[in-house]
Scaffold this motif. Structure first.
Motif, PDB file in Angstrom:
ATOM      1  N   ASP A   1     -11.990 -55.919  -1.947  1.00 30.14           N
ATOM      2  CA  ASP A   1     -13.279 -55.349  -1.547  1.00 30.14           C
ATOM      3  C   ASP A   1     -13.902 -56.064  -0.351  1.00 30.14           C
ATOM      4  O   ASP A   1     -15.116 -56.135  -0.224  1.00 30.14           O
ATOM      5  N   ARG A   2     -13.043 -56.562   0.531  1.00 36.55           N
ATOM      6  CA  ARG A   2     -13.560 -57.304   1.675  1.00 36.55           C
ATOM      7  C   ARG A   2     -14.493 -56.446   2.518  1.00 36.55           C
ATOM      8  O   ARG A   2     -15.531 -56.898   2.988  1.00 36.55           O
ATOM      9  N   PHE A   3     -14.124 -55.190   2.726  1.00 31.70           N
ATOM     10  CA  PHE A   3     -14.931 -54.307   3.564  1.00 31.70           C
ATOM     11  C   PHE A   3     -15.605 -53.191   2.761  1.00 31.70           C
ATOM     12  O   PHE A   3     -16.050 -52.202   3.311  1.00 31.70           O
ATOM     13  N   GLY A   4     -15.630 -53.362   1.443  1.00 30.66           N
ATOM     14  CA  GLY A   4     -16.286 -52.371   0.601  1.00 30.66           C
ATOM     15  C   GLY A   4     -15.413 -51.192   0.232  1.00 30.66           C
ATOM     16  O   GLY A   4     -15.842 -50.340  -0.550  1.00 30.66           O
TER      17      GLY A   4
ATOM     18  N   THR B   1     -14.165 -55.416 -18.729  1.00 34.04           N
ATOM     19  CA  THR B   1     -13.782 -56.488 -17.814  1.00 34.04           C
ATOM     20  C   THR B   1     -12.309 -56.377 -17.445  1.00 34.04           C
ATOM     21  O   THR B   1     -11.925 -56.453 -16.270  1.00 34.04           O
ATOM     22  N   THR B   2     -11.461 -56.163 -18.450  1.00 31.31           N
ATOM     23  CA  THR B   2     -10.032 -56.001 -18.200  1.00 31.31           C
ATOM     24  C   THR B   2      -9.739 -54.664 -17.533  1.00 31.31           C
ATOM     25  O   THR B   2      -8.848 -54.568 -16.677  1.00 31.31           O
ATOM     26  N   LEU B   3     -10.487 -53.635 -17.898  1.00 32.52           N
ATOM     27  CA  LEU B   3     -10.289 -52.316 -17.302  1.00 32.52           C
ATOM     28  C   LEU B   3     -10.521 -52.359 -15.792  1.00 32.52           C
ATOM     29  O   LEU B   3      -9.830 -51.669 -15.037  1.00 32.52           O
ATOM     30  N   CYS B   4     -11.473 -53.162 -15.359  1.00 37.80           N
ATOM     31  CA  CYS B   4     -11.713 -53.279 -13.915  1.00 37.80           C
ATOM     32  C   CYS B   4     -10.458 -53.766 -13.202  1.00 37.80           C
ATOM     33  O   CYS B   4     -10.126 -53.288 -12.107  1.00 37.80           O
TER      34      CYS B   4
ATOM     35  N   LEU C   1     -13.494 -46.788  -3.817  1.00 37.94           N
ATOM     36  CA  LEU C   1     -12.397 -46.015  -4.404  1.00 37.94           C
ATOM     37  C   LEU C   1     -12.316 -46.202  -5.920  1.00 37.94           C
ATOM     38  O   LEU C   1     -11.847 -45.315  -6.627  1.00 37.94           O
ATOM     39  N   ALA C   2     -12.766 -47.352  -6.413  1.00 34.17           N
ATOM     40  CA  ALA C   2     -12.693 -47.622  -7.853  1.00 34.17           C
ATOM     41  C   ALA C   2     -13.761 -46.878  -8.632  1.00 34.17           C
ATOM     42  O   ALA C   2     -13.518 -46.421  -9.756  1.00 34.17           O
ATOM     43  N   VAL C   3     -14.945 -46.736  -8.061  1.00 34.38           N
ATOM     44  CA  VAL C   3     -16.069 -46.125  -8.785  1.00 34.38           C
ATOM     45  C   VAL C   3     -15.749 -44.717  -9.281  1.00 34.38           C
ATOM     46  O   VAL C   3     -16.056 -44.390 -10.436  1.00 34.38           O
ATOM     47  N   PRO C   4     -15.144 -43.828  -8.485  1.00 30.15           N
ATOM     48  CA  PRO C   4     -14.819 -42.495  -9.020  1.00 30.15           C
ATOM     49  C   PRO C   4     -13.877 -42.539 -10.223  1.00 30.15           C
ATOM     50  O   PRO C   4     -13.991 -41.695 -11.126  1.00 30.15           O
ATOM     51  N   LEU C   5     -12.960 -43.508 -10.256  1.00 29.66           N
ATOM     52  CA  LEU C   5     -12.061 -43.622 -11.399  1.00 29.66           C
ATOM     53  C   LEU C   5     -12.839 -44.056 -12.649  1.00 29.66           C
ATOM     54  O   LEU C   5     -12.617 -43.528 -13.740  1.00 29.66           O
ATOM     55  N   HIS C   6     -13.742 -45.000 -12.481  1.00 27.57           N
ATOM     56  CA  HIS C   6     -14.578 -45.409 -13.614  1.00 27.57           C
ATOM     57  C   HIS C   6     -15.489 -44.266 -14.059  1.00 27.57           C
ATOM     58  O   HIS C   6     -15.742 -44.092 -15.253  1.00 27.57           O
ATOM     59  N   ARG C   7     -15.954 -43.480 -13.105  1.00 24.55           N
ATOM     60  CA  ARG C   7     -16.805 -42.345 -13.466  1.00 24.55           C
ATOM     61  C   ARG C   7     -16.016 -41.336 -14.300  1.00 24.55           C
ATOM     62  O   ARG C   7     -16.550 -40.749 -15.248  1.00 24.55           O
ATOM     63  N   SER C   8     -14.740 -41.139 -13.979  1.00 21.99           N
ATOM     64  CA  SER C   8     -13.900 -40.223 -14.764  1.00 21.99           C
ATOM     65  C   SER C   8     -13.706 -40.744 -16.188  1.00 21.99           C
ATOM     66  O   SER C   8     -13.727 -39.971 -17.154  1.00 21.99           O
TER      67      SER C   8
ATOM     68  N   LYS D   1      -4.564 -49.737  -9.705  1.00 18.66           N
ATOM     69  CA  LYS D   1      -4.320 -48.340  -9.344  1.00 18.66           C
ATOM     70  C   LYS D   1      -4.810 -48.042  -7.933  1.00 18.66           C
ATOM     71  O   LYS D   1      -4.129 -47.369  -7.161  1.00 18.66           O
ATOM     72  N   VAL D   2      -5.987 -48.543  -7.605  1.00 20.95           N
ATOM     73  CA  VAL D   2      -6.530 -48.302  -6.268  1.00 20.95           C
ATOM     74  C   VAL D   2      -5.610 -48.892  -5.210  1.00 20.95           C
ATOM     75  O   VAL D   2      -5.316 -48.248  -4.195  1.00 20.95           O
ATOM     76  N   VAL D   3      -5.148 -50.112  -5.441  1.00 24.49           N
ATOM     77  CA  VAL D   3      -4.265 -50.769  -4.476  1.00 24.49           C
ATOM     78  C   VAL D   3      -2.947 -50.006  -4.344  1.00 24.49           C
ATOM     79  O   VAL D   3      -2.422 -49.834  -3.243  1.00 24.49           O
ATOM     80  N   ALA D   4      -2.418 -49.533  -5.487  1.00 24.29           N
ATOM     81  CA  ALA D   4      -1.160 -48.785  -5.449  1.00 24.29           C
ATOM     82  C   ALA D   4      -1.322 -47.436  -4.756  1.00 24.29           C
ATOM     83  O   ALA D   4      -0.422 -46.987  -4.026  1.00 24.29           O
ATOM     84  N   ASP D   5      -2.450 -46.773  -4.971  1.00 20.41           N
ATOM     85  CA  ASP D   5      -2.675 -45.450  -4.397  1.00 20.41           C
ATOM     86  C   ASP D   5      -3.115 -45.503  -2.937  1.00 20.41           C
ATOM     87  O   ASP D   5      -2.948 -44.520  -2.204  1.00 20.41           O
ATOM     88  N   HIS D   6      -3.700 -46.631  -2.511  1.00 15.90           N
ATOM     89  CA  HIS D   6      -4.249 -46.717  -1.151  1.00 15.90           C
ATOM     90  C   HIS D   6      -3.830 -48.028  -0.485  1.00 15.90           C
ATOM     91  O   HIS D   6      -4.682 -48.835  -0.090  1.00 15.90           O
ATOM     92  N   PRO D   7      -2.515 -48.254  -0.331  1.00 11.30           N
ATOM     93  CA  PRO D   7      -2.074 -49.526   0.261  1.00 11.30           C
ATOM     94  C   PRO D   7      -2.512 -49.689   1.714  1.00 11.30           C
ATOM     95  O   PRO D   7      -2.562 -50.807   2.220  1.00 11.30           O
ATOM     96  N   ASP D   8      -2.842 -48.587   2.360  1.00  9.83           N
ATOM     97  CA  ASP D   8      -3.280 -48.657   3.750  1.00  9.83           C
ATOM     98  C   ASP D   8      -4.725 -49.120   3.885  1.00  9.83           C
ATOM     99  O   ASP D   8      -5.154 -49.538   4.969  1.00  9.83           O
TER     100      ASP D   8
END
Length: 281
Positions: free
Chosen positions: A127-130, A103-106, A135-142, A112-119
């Motif tokens: 996640d307004r537009f998905g 829960t906290t890891l999410c 972008l988060a799922v690949p990080l969780h998969r790693s 990280k996603v916001v910092a890496d992809h501010p655009d």
């Protein structure tokens, strides 16, 4: 390596499990991760599973438990991956790694996603537009792959804890109709990554029933009553009300087990002994 017919074996191999343990707050998830033994409702021993607990910023359950853990809270995705890499590369005696909590890891992954992809996304509209969860799922998969690697190559049990949402989710099932179900306090897309990869999902709770009391004027009021004197159980079978289940030997465990590590290990041993096996190679 070319396929070799002589390498085929029918012998059952029971690896340490990769586990998701889901429960409400203050249910004893971290104590379970720490290899607890409970007698008469009290923890009398820790460390039965030789654990290291990787606790994340926002979780404090491991602070007063006498087992190995990081001194400073892990507050970033990179710090967690560094810790998992250290476990992979270092000779150590740990037999269990626990991440507390998913829960906290999410929340950490969102940062990280916001910092890496501010655009593409902001935290307030993650996640307004998905875009956020894509972008988060690949990080969780790693993370999931790194934990599974530790199980496969270091023979370590893996435990990841998660909280239950305060509110239930209404499920519309074409065969069973509509019903309410507890769900983990993480996005569905992230839940799918871990639940599909891991061997076992357990739900921990007390055993309660709701009685109806007549309060007058034709009205009744529900009251929850514990039928197990407050004892905590690990529920291993999927029901309409909560997520649970397992593959292989972990799918044959008793439906409910006292929620401490010693009881869980005993249940695994008894299930293995009761399961037919073929010892011929």
């Amino acid at each position: 390596m070319a396929f070799d017919i002589n390498s085929i074996s029918s012998k059952a191999v029971h690896k340490p499990p990769t586990m998701l343990i889901v429960a409400k707050e203050k249910m004893g998830k971290t104590s379970f991760c720490a290899g607890s033994r409970v007698e008469n409702g009290k923890v009398v021993e820790y460390g039965l599973n030789k654990p290291i607990i990787l606790w994340l910023k926002g979780e404090q359950g491991a602070a007063d438990i006498p087992v190995a853990k990081n001194n400073e809270a892990i507050s970033s995705y990179d710090e967690l991956m560094d810790a998992l890499a250290w476990l992979a590369k270092t000779d150590h005696s740990f037999e269990t790694v626990a991440v507390d909590s998913l829960t906290t890891l999410c929340e950490i992954v969102v940062k990280k996603v916001v910092a890496d992809h501010p655009d593409l996304c902001e935290k307030s509209t993650f996640d307004r537009f998905g875009n956020g969860n894509k972008l988060a799922v690949p990080l969780h998969r790693s993370i999931c792959e790194a934990l599974t690697w530790l199980r496969d190559n270091k023979n370590m049990t893996v435990i990841v804890t998660a909280h239950i949402k305060n509110n239930t989710k209404q499920v519309n099932d074409p065969e069973r109709g509509s019903y309410d179900s507890w769900v983990a306090d993480i996005p569905d897309a992230v839940w799918s990554v871990y639940s599909r990869e891991f061997d076992f999902i357990g739900y921990a709770d007390t055993k309660d029933v709701v009685t109806q009391n007549d309060v007058g004027f034709g009205n009744k009021q529900g009251r929850a009553v514990s039928v197990g004197n407050g004892q905590r159980f690990l529920f291993t079978k999927k029901t309409l009300s909560h997520p649970s289940g397992g593959r292989g030997i972990y799918g044959h465990l008793p439906a409910e087990i006292p929620f401490d590590w010693a009881s869980f290990q005993n249940a695994i041993a008894e299930t293995i002994n009761a399961t037919p096996s073929n010892t011929n190679n």
